[in-house]
Scaffold this motif. Sequence first.
Motif, PDB file in Angstrom:
ATOM      1  N   THR A 144       0.805  -1.224   0.000  1.00 59.11           N
ATOM      2  CA  THR A 144       0.000   0.000   0.000  1.00 59.11           C
ATOM      3  C   THR A 144       0.840   1.277   0.000  1.00 59.11           C
ATOM      4  OG1 THR A 144      -0.036  -0.110   2.408  1.00 59.11           O
ATOM      5  CG2 THR A 144      -1.862  -1.154   1.254  1.00 59.11           C
ATOM      6  N   THR A 145       0.223   2.362  -0.493  1.00 54.79           N
ATOM      7  CA  THR A 145       0.806   3.705  -0.364  1.00 54.79           C
ATOM      8  C   THR A 145      -0.357   4.663  -0.145  1.00 54.79           C
ATOM      9  OG1 THR A 145       2.516   3.016  -1.951  1.00 54.79           O
ATOM     10  CG2 THR A 145       2.459   5.333  -1.358  1.00 54.79           C
ATOM     11  N   ASP A 146      -1.095   4.447   0.941  1.00 53.79           N
ATOM     12  CA  ASP A 146      -2.281   5.279   1.192  1.00 53.79           C
ATOM     13  C   ASP A 146      -2.148   6.171   2.418  1.00 53.79           C
ATOM     14  OD1 ASP A 146      -2.671   3.574   3.352  1.00 53.79           O
ATOM     15  OD2 ASP A 146      -4.759   3.099   2.862  1.00 53.79           O
ATOM     16  N   GLY A 147      -0.918   6.311   2.941  1.00 55.41           N
ATOM     17  CA  GLY A 147      -0.706   7.196   4.078  1.00 55.41           C
ATOM     18  C   GLY A 147      -1.434   6.782   5.339  1.00 55.41           C
ATOM     19  N   GLY A 148      -1.871   5.528   5.382  1.00 55.10           N
ATOM     20  CA  GLY A 148      -2.617   5.051   6.547  1.00 55.10           C
ATOM     21  C   GLY A 148      -4.078   5.473   6.546  1.00 55.10           C
ATOM     22  N   ALA A 149      -4.566   6.040   5.432  1.00 48.74           N
ATOM     23  CA  ALA A 149      -5.958   6.507   5.391  1.00 48.74           C
ATOM     24  C   ALA A 149      -6.938   5.350   5.571  1.00 48.74           C
ATOM     25  CB  ALA A 149      -6.234   7.239   4.076  1.00 48.74           C
ATOM     26  N   GLY A 150      -6.650   4.218   4.955  1.00 47.70           N
ATOM     27  CA  GLY A 150      -7.513   3.053   5.113  1.00 47.70           C
ATOM     28  C   GLY A 150      -7.559   2.594   6.556  1.00 47.70           C
ATOM     29  N   MET A 151      -6.389   2.515   7.185  1.00 51.83           N
ATOM     30  CA  MET A 151      -6.306   2.126   8.593  1.00 51.83           C
ATOM     31  C   MET A 151      -7.126   3.065   9.469  1.00 51.83           C
ATOM     32  SD  MET A 151      -2.941   2.289  11.061  1.00 51.83           S
ATOM     33  CE  MET A 151      -2.903   4.081  10.958  1.00 51.83           C
ATOM     34  N   LEU A 152      -6.960   4.371   9.262  1.00 57.73           N
ATOM     35  CA  LEU A 152      -7.698   5.351  10.069  1.00 57.73           C
ATOM     36  C   LEU A 152      -9.199   5.227   9.826  1.00 57.73           C
ATOM     37  CD1 LEU A 152      -5.345   8.446   9.625  1.00 57.73           C
ATOM     38  CD2 LEU A 152      -5.620   7.069  11.687  1.00 57.73           C
ATOM     39  N   SER A 153      -9.599   4.934   8.589  1.00 57.47           N
ATOM     40  CA  SER A 153     -11.019   4.749   8.279  1.00 57.47           C
ATOM     41  C   SER A 153     -11.596   3.579   9.064  1.00 57.47           C
ATOM     42  CB  SER A 153     -11.219   4.512   6.778  1.00 57.47           C
ATOM     43  OG  SER A 153     -10.823   5.628   6.027  1.00 57.47           O
ATOM     44  N   ALA A 154     -10.862   2.482   9.136  1.00 58.80           N
ATOM     45  CA  ALA A 154     -11.332   1.306   9.879  1.00 58.80           C
ATOM     46  C   ALA A 154     -11.458   1.596  11.366  1.00 58.80           C
ATOM     47  CB  ALA A 154     -10.372   0.136   9.661  1.00 58.80           C
ATOM     48  N   LEU A 155     -10.718   2.596  11.835  1.00 55.74           N
ATOM     49  CA  LEU A 155     -10.750   2.958  13.258  1.00 55.74           C
ATOM     50  C   LEU A 155     -11.726   4.107  13.544  1.00 55.74           C
ATOM     51  CD1 LEU A 155      -6.913   2.676  13.901  1.00 55.74           C
ATOM     52  CD2 LEU A 155      -8.678   1.174  14.858  1.00 55.74           C
ATOM     53  N   GLY A 156     -12.475   4.528  12.509  1.00 55.46           N
ATOM     54  CA  GLY A 156     -13.534   5.510  12.741  1.00 55.46           C
ATOM     55  C   GLY A 156     -13.386   6.863  12.081  1.00 55.46           C
ATOM     56  N   ALA A 157     -12.257   7.105  11.397  1.00 62.67           N
ATOM     57  CA  ALA A 157     -12.082   8.384  10.695  1.00 62.67           C
ATOM     58  C   ALA A 157     -12.898   8.382   9.401  1.00 62.67           C
ATOM     59  CB  ALA A 157     -10.610   8.614  10.382  1.00 62.67           C
ATOM     60  N   ARG A 158     -13.170   9.589   8.881  1.00 61.29           N
ATOM     61  CA  ARG A 158     -13.906   9.724   7.624  1.00 61.29           C
ATOM     62  C   ARG A 158     -13.124  10.636   6.692  1.00 61.29           C
ATOM     63  NH1 ARG A 158     -19.048  12.347   8.546  1.00 61.29           N
ATOM     64  NH2 ARG A 158     -19.956  11.244   6.760  1.00 61.29           N
ATOM     65  N   PHE A 159     -12.978  10.181   5.445  1.00 59.88           N
ATOM     66  CA  PHE A 159     -12.271  10.943   4.421  1.00 59.88           C
ATOM     67  C   PHE A 159     -13.226  11.143   3.252  1.00 59.88           C
ATOM     68  CE2 PHE A 159      -9.010   8.688   6.862  1.00 59.88           C
ATOM     69  CZ  PHE A 159      -8.239   9.763   7.268  1.00 59.88           C
ATOM     70  N   LEU A 160     -13.648  12.396   3.038  1.00 63.90           N
ATOM     71  CA  LEU A 160     -14.744  12.687   2.136  1.00 63.90           C
ATOM     72  C   LEU A 160     -14.317  13.564   0.967  1.00 63.90           C
ATOM     73  CD1 LEU A 160     -17.312  13.546   4.960  1.00 63.90           C
ATOM     74  CD2 LEU A 160     -16.932  11.318   3.872  1.00 63.90           C
ATOM     75  N   ASP A 161     -14.977  13.342  -0.177  1.00 62.69           N
ATOM     76  CA  ASP A 161     -14.710  14.186  -1.342  1.00 62.69           C
ATOM     77  C   ASP A 161     -15.611  15.418  -1.311  1.00 62.69           C
ATOM     78  OD1 ASP A 161     -17.251  13.430  -2.213  1.00 62.69           O
ATOM     79  OD2 ASP A 161     -16.501  11.956  -3.668  1.00 62.69           O
ATOM     80  N   GLY A 162     -15.596  16.191  -2.381  1.00 61.28           N
ATOM     81  CA  GLY A 162     -16.359  17.429  -2.418  1.00 61.28           C
ATOM     82  C   GLY A 162     -17.861  17.248  -2.327  1.00 61.28           C
ATOM     83  N   ASP A 163     -18.338  16.038  -2.643  1.00 60.07           N
ATOM     84  CA  ASP A 163     -19.770  15.741  -2.551  1.00 60.07           C
ATOM     85  C   ASP A 163     -20.157  15.120  -1.212  1.00 60.07           C
ATOM     86  OD1 ASP A 163     -20.244  16.631  -5.177  1.00 60.07           O
ATOM     87  OD2 ASP A 163     -19.604  14.691  -5.990  1.00 60.07           O
ATOM     88  N   GLY A 164     -19.181  15.041  -0.310  1.00 56.81           N
ATOM     89  CA  GLY A 164     -19.463  14.439   0.991  1.00 56.81           C
ATOM     90  C   GLY A 164     -19.470  12.926   0.977  1.00 56.81           C
ATOM     91  N   GLU A 165     -18.958  12.334  -0.106  1.00 60.42           N
ATOM     92  CA  GLU A 165     -18.876  10.875  -0.223  1.00 60.42           C
ATOM     93  C   GLU A 165     -17.466  10.408   0.138  1.00 60.42           C
ATOM     94  OE1 GLU A 165     -21.435   8.799  -1.003  1.00 60.42           O
ATOM     95  OE2 GLU A 165     -22.691  10.584  -0.933  1.00 60.42           O
ATOM     96  N   PRO A 166     -17.352   9.169   0.668  1.00 62.31           N
ATOM     97  CA  PRO A 166     -16.007   8.651   0.964  1.00 62.31           C
ATOM     98  C   PRO A 166     -15.148   8.588  -0.295  1.00 62.31           C
ATOM     99  CG  PRO A 166     -17.701   7.272   1.993  1.00 62.31           C
ATOM    100  CD  PRO A 166     -18.415   8.219   1.064  1.00 62.31           C
TER     101      PRO A 166
END
Length: 383
Positions: A144-166
Amino acid sequence: MADAAVDGARRVLVAADKFKGSLTAAQVAERVTAGLRRVVPELEVEALPVADGGDGTVAAAVAAGFERRRARVAGPLGQRVTAAFALRGDTAVVEMAEASGLQRLPAGVFAPLTASTYGSGELLRAALDAGARTIVFGVGGSATTDGGAGMLSALGARFLDGDGEPVAPGGGGLAELARADLSGLDPRLAEVELVLASDVDNPLTGPKGAPAVYGPQKGASPDDVAVLDAALAHYAKVLETAVGPRAAGCAAAPGAGAAGGIGYGALLLGARFRPGIEVMLDVLGFQAALDRATLVITGEGSLDEQTLHGKAPAGVAAAAHAAGKEVVAVCGRLALSPRALGLAGIRRAYALTEVEPDVSRCMADAGPILEHLATRIAHDFLV
């Protein structure tokens, strides 16, 4: 010849890493022990398989008495896999490669832009569910090269685009990131000591960052590297808006670039970065075993320049040499000069390719050849 123990008994400590593709660390110890005892039948040998935080870390912990636990988690492409972590008391050893490693990809398949660390986050959550209060998070060997974003998502973080979608999984999807929300992170993380164990001290982005240095190993083309570096820099900027200047500090910190930037995600969670081999030697009880030894045998598949930069044999040798113990090494292939070995605290190295120069045969017959080398060590240092 090694110094005699206080009671006159000789005791050998075998603290070697795996020979990748040939022998696990535990098998290395078994073969070395068998070879030594062919020459000195009553020899006391203590086996302590070691790892530096990369793949094989959970196996080393289990060999040292930790309990193997299993969890169903997402692999790097989203497929469900059974991954293991190790637990002893309230200390867990979690290896990100178990969930998000290259070995979880189908043979010959790479996904540099889309592979996700979501399963690593699920594995951390499983350790929390098991009652862990200290988590050693070994990172290395990632797909992987996702900066840990996937890991943080599994732990409850949310990463959203301009439409409010993941945003889409993987580092490539982070280019579309508009807002990060870490308010939903598992509250138990605030009560846990998280240790980031890695032999990599790269920052998140830039010429020495995760995409530039390690992306090509994961199938990233030069264009992919540029996309990933820009996406991770944007990701860090958005996180700076979400959590403040600490996000920028974490991105530049040693270890942020480990395992495709999962180190960055761990640092955002408050992890303390330590060289992987140092952490593992502490967790495995190396110091007590070292105190009992008169000779230490370490090693790994290839003893080369990389070994000197935080790999397991270098850590073992440094600690043993500092304690006044004689150290020899076993390896599949030796690419270090006697001077470099000496500076690392290793008296002598024994390579399988000295016995069998053909590398494919050497790997296929690694066990018997290693056992033979161990008889030579016994004659050279114990008889």
